[in-house]
Design an enzyme around this catalytic site. Structure first.
Site, PDB file in Angstrom:
ATOM      1  N   ASP A 251      28.271  31.110  -5.998  1.00 42.70           N
ATOM      2  CA  ASP A 251      28.065  32.349  -5.238  1.00 42.70           C
ATOM      3  C   ASP A 251      29.040  33.431  -5.690  1.00 42.70           C
ATOM      4  OD1 ASP A 251      25.964  31.600  -3.742  1.00 42.70           O
ATOM      5  OD2 ASP A 251      27.037  31.340  -1.857  1.00 42.70           O
TER       6      ASP A 251
ATOM      7  N   LYS B 213      15.193  33.701 -16.157  1.00 45.17           N
ATOM      8  CA  LYS B 213      14.854  35.111 -15.892  1.00 45.17           C
ATOM      9  C   LYS B 213      15.325  35.987 -17.057  1.00 45.17           C
ATOM     10  CE  LYS B 213      12.976  34.820 -11.769  1.00 45.17           C
ATOM     11  NZ  LYS B 213      11.523  35.052 -11.585  1.00 45.17           N
TER      12      LYS B 213
ATOM     13  N   ASN C 199      17.918  29.774   1.110  1.00 47.41           N
ATOM     14  CA  ASN C 199      18.270  31.164   1.387  1.00 47.41           C
ATOM     15  C   ASN C 199      18.688  31.366   2.852  1.00 47.41           C
ATOM     16  OD1 ASN C 199      15.715  32.101  -0.917  1.00 47.41           O
ATOM     17  ND2 ASN C 199      17.901  32.215  -1.293  1.00 47.41           N
ATOM     18  N   LEU C 200      19.490  32.409   3.053  1.00 44.19           N
ATOM     19  CA  LEU C 200      20.101  32.665   4.354  1.00 44.19           C
ATOM     20  C   LEU C 200      19.091  32.901   5.468  1.00 44.19           C
ATOM     21  CD1 LEU C 200      22.674  33.147   6.051  1.00 44.19           C
ATOM     22  CD2 LEU C 200      22.514  35.569   5.415  1.00 44.19           C
TER      23      LEU C 200
ATOM     24  N   SER D  42      15.149  39.285 -11.418  1.00 47.97           N
ATOM     25  CA  SER D  42      16.047  39.086 -10.281  1.00 47.97           C
ATOM     26  C   SER D  42      17.423  39.674 -10.569  1.00 47.97           C
ATOM     27  CB  SER D  42      16.177  37.573 -10.008  1.00 47.97           C
ATOM     28  OG  SER D  42      17.271  37.297  -9.180  1.00 47.97           O
TER      29      SER D  42
ATOM     30  N   ASP E 235      -2.688  30.555  -8.658  1.00 48.66           N
ATOM     31  CA  ASP E 235      -1.567  29.816  -8.074  1.00 48.66           C
ATOM     32  C   ASP E 235      -1.891  28.321  -8.113  1.00 48.66           C
ATOM     33  OD1 ASP E 235       0.725  30.949  -5.630  1.00 48.66           O
ATOM     34  OD2 ASP E 235       0.549  28.850  -6.257  1.00 48.66           O
TER      35      ASP E 235
ATOM     36  N   TYR F 107      18.211  28.678 -13.566  1.00 45.95           N
ATOM     37  CA  TYR F 107      17.188  29.563 -12.967  1.00 45.95           C
ATOM     38  C   TYR F 107      17.398  30.992 -13.484  1.00 45.95           C
ATOM     39  CZ  TYR F 107      15.644  33.046  -9.644  1.00 45.95           C
ATOM     40  OH  TYR F 107      15.110  34.189  -9.101  1.00 45.95           O
TER      41      TYR F 107
HETATM   42  C1  WQD Z   1      22.739  35.156   0.569  1.00 40.59           C
HETATM   43  C2  WQD Z   1      24.147  35.113   1.150  1.00 40.59           C
HETATM   44  C3  WQD Z   1      25.337  33.097   0.606  1.00 40.59           C
HETATM   45  C4  WQD Z   1      22.573  30.485   2.819  1.00 40.59           C
HETATM   46  C5  WQD Z   1      19.476  33.821  -4.339  1.00 40.59           C
HETATM   47  C6  WQD Z   1      19.116  33.854  -5.807  1.00 40.59           C
HETATM   48  C7  WQD Z   1      18.288  35.084  -6.090  1.00 40.59           C
HETATM   49  C8  WQD Z   1      17.079  35.056  -5.200  1.00 40.59           C
HETATM   50  C9  WQD Z   1      17.551  35.124  -3.748  1.00 40.59           C
HETATM   51  C10 WQD Z   1      15.131  33.841  -5.860  1.00 40.59           C
HETATM   52  C11 WQD Z   1      25.187  34.556   0.192  1.00 40.59           C
HETATM   53  C12 WQD Z   1      25.064  33.168   2.106  1.00 40.59           C
HETATM   54  C13 WQD Z   1      23.207  31.572   2.232  1.00 40.59           C
HETATM   55  C14 WQD Z   1      23.224  29.779   3.874  1.00 40.59           C
HETATM   56  C15 WQD Z   1      25.087  31.297   3.706  1.00 40.59           C
HETATM   57  N1  WQD Z   1      16.347  33.867  -5.404  1.00 40.59           N
HETATM   58  N2  WQD Z   1      24.437  31.967   2.674  1.00 40.59           N
HETATM   59  N3  WQD Z   1      24.473  30.215   4.280  1.00 40.59           N
HETATM   60  O1  WQD Z   1      22.287  33.458  -3.264  1.00 40.59           O
HETATM   61  O2  WQD Z   1      22.199  35.984  -2.821  1.00 40.59           O
HETATM   62  O3  WQD Z   1      20.319  34.890  -4.040  1.00 40.59           O
HETATM   63  O4  WQD Z   1      18.320  33.936  -3.532  1.00 40.59           O
HETATM   64  O5  WQD Z   1      14.385  34.682  -6.233  1.00 40.59           O
HETATM   65  O6  WQD Z   1      17.881  35.078  -7.432  1.00 40.59           O
HETATM   66  O7  WQD Z   1      20.308  33.949  -6.567  1.00 40.59           O
HETATM   67  O8  WQD Z   1      20.616  34.436  -1.624  1.00 40.59           O
HETATM   68  O9  WQD Z   1      20.033  33.862   0.708  1.00 40.59           O
HETATM   69  O10 WQD Z   1      20.959  32.047  -0.798  1.00 40.59           O
HETATM   70  O11 WQD Z   1      22.467  33.854   0.020  1.00 40.59           O
HETATM   71  O12 WQD Z   1      26.208  31.660   4.091  1.00 40.59           O
HETATM   72  O13 WQD Z   1      22.701  28.776   4.465  1.00 40.59           O
HETATM   73  O14 WQD Z   1      24.146  34.230   2.269  1.00 40.59           O
HETATM   74  O15 WQD Z   1      26.648  32.609   0.357  1.00 40.59           O
HETATM   75  O16 WQD Z   1      26.399  35.248   0.427  1.00 40.59           O
HETATM   76  P1  WQD Z   1      21.490  34.680  -2.941  1.00 40.59           P
HETATM   77  P2  WQD Z   1      20.959  33.480  -0.384  1.00 40.59           P
END
Ligand code: WQD
Length: 338
Positions: free
Chosen positions: A296, A153, A199-200, A125, A32, A149
């Site tokens: 999205d 992949k 991410n969420l 992914s 890493d 991105y």
């Molecule tokens: C999840 C849901 C958002 C953040 C991405 C990549 C994937 C992998 C995982 C790397 C969606 C919603 C999100 C926020 C929200 N990445 N959201 N408010 O987009 O499904 O996947 O991350 O390995 O390859 O594409 O994940 O967690 O960003 O979003 O409402 O602050 O949550 O719209 O519906 P995603 P996410």
């Protein structure tokens, strides 16, 4: 004991996979460059596993240094996690993504070939499916990417597919992750993004810890149960174990190109995740519905029958477990692993 090289092994999924490898009797060796993780993760892994973890602070694009690792260690297989992974950043800096993600994979395959290492797991992914025509998503669905991105992949999947066609003894498993969340039960390792989380889940836990004001819900006008985005959230511990099962499979199969969805087969909406988190947090979590995030999709969740049939893989943790362990990690690391 079989040595397994884990590139990006100090990262979120990589570090949890290192723990699973030790539990399964493999000997993980981490490579890493700590560009997106803390070197402190190593000592935390040693605390969890009660074992010395060998690691190299190396950029996988540096073939000379990478070959040193292969020269010094008898490697059974490689799990390649190393790579940049922020969708939004990849749109703004495409060349950085193509250079880092493609060259690091190419150098790993070159070093493996030179040192006769035959087993590779690639961290792919669900993003390679783009906006699926229906759900659940099967491995033979059409592949379509909409950002650099995701394109790295898919390009790597295609490079490895071409390579296996003319190198029948080189075995590759493409693991397509859905949405990994959660953390090791110790709270010593977990999802620890730099800056404002994309991410969420890490965004929610930072609201709960008081670092962010409220959760921004990206749109509630999708054609889903409550209008918010639906995803297949899988506990990172389940995902990690899926890598162990895949290594075991690679060791005994004659097939040299395996492709699996690693998910739970169940979709959860943004509001359902926030609601489950609020049960763990013990009070309502502030959120605001704002406009959709560009790129999205509405709904994405896996059909995991193939991984179950061929690997014996089945996710065992539920959304509550994922929320509990995510929150536990955030509470124990209010400013991340520093
Ligand atoms: C999840 C849901 C958002 C953040 C991405 C990549 C994937 C992998 C995982 C790397 C969606 C919603 C999100 C926020 C929200 N990445 N959201 N408010 O987009 O499904 O996947 O991350 O390995 O390859 O594409 O994940 O967690 O960003 O979003 O409402 O602050 O949550 O719209 O519906 P995603 P996410």
């Amino acid at each position: 004991m079989k040595n397994v090289l884990v590139t990006g092994g100090a990262g979120y999924i990589g570090s949890h996979t290192v723990v699973a490898l030790v539990e399964a009797g493999y000997n993980p060796i981490i490579v890493d460059n700590f560009s997106n993780s803390s070197e402190k993760v190593i000592e935390r892994l040693e605390k969890i596993t009660n074992k010395k973890i060998k690691y190299y602070n190396i950029d996988c694009c540096d073939l000379v240094k990478l070959e040193e690792v292969f020269k010094e260690n008898q490697i059974f297989g490689v799990i390649h996690f190393a790579g940049f992974k922020a969708v939004g950043e990849s749109v703004a800096k495409p060349l950085m993504y193509y250079e880092n993600n493609l060259i690091s994979m190419l150098m790993v395959v070159k070093a493996m070939t030179k040192y006769n290492v035959k087993n590779l797991i690639f961290s792919s992914s669900a993003t390679v499916y783009g906006n699926p025509k229906s759900v659940p998503i099967y491995e033979d669905f059409p592949l379509h990417v909409t950002n650099p991105y995701g394109r790295t992949k898919l390009m790597i999947e295609e490079m490895l597919t071409d390579y296996t066609k003319v190198n029948k003894d080189f075995k590759v498993a493409l693991l397509r992750y859905f949405n990994p969340i959660g953390a090791h039960q110790s709270g010593l390792i977990g999802e620890d993004p730099n800056g404002i989380p994309n991410n969420l889940m890490p965004y929610i836990t930072q609201v709960c810890i008081g670092k962010l004001e409220y959760v921004r819900v990206f749109g509630n006008d999708y054609d889903t149960v409550d209008g918010t985005g639906v995803r297949d959230y899988i506990h990172v511990l389940d995902l990690a174990w899926g890598h162990v099962l895949t290594l075991d499979k690679l060791a005994k199969t004659d097939e040299n190109l395996l492709v699996y969805n690693l998910g739970t087969g169940k979709g959860s909406s943004v509001l359902e995740v926030i609601n489950e988190m609020s049960k763990v947090y013990g009070k309502p979590i502030p959120y605001k519905i704002i406009e959709r995030r560009p790129g999205d999709i509405a709904t994405c969740y896996a059909n995991c029958d193939k991984a179950y049939r061929e690997l014996g893989f089945k996710a065992k943790y539920n959304l509550h477990d994922m929320c509990e362990t995510s929150w536990n990690f955030q509470q124990k690391n209010p400013n991340g692993i520093r």
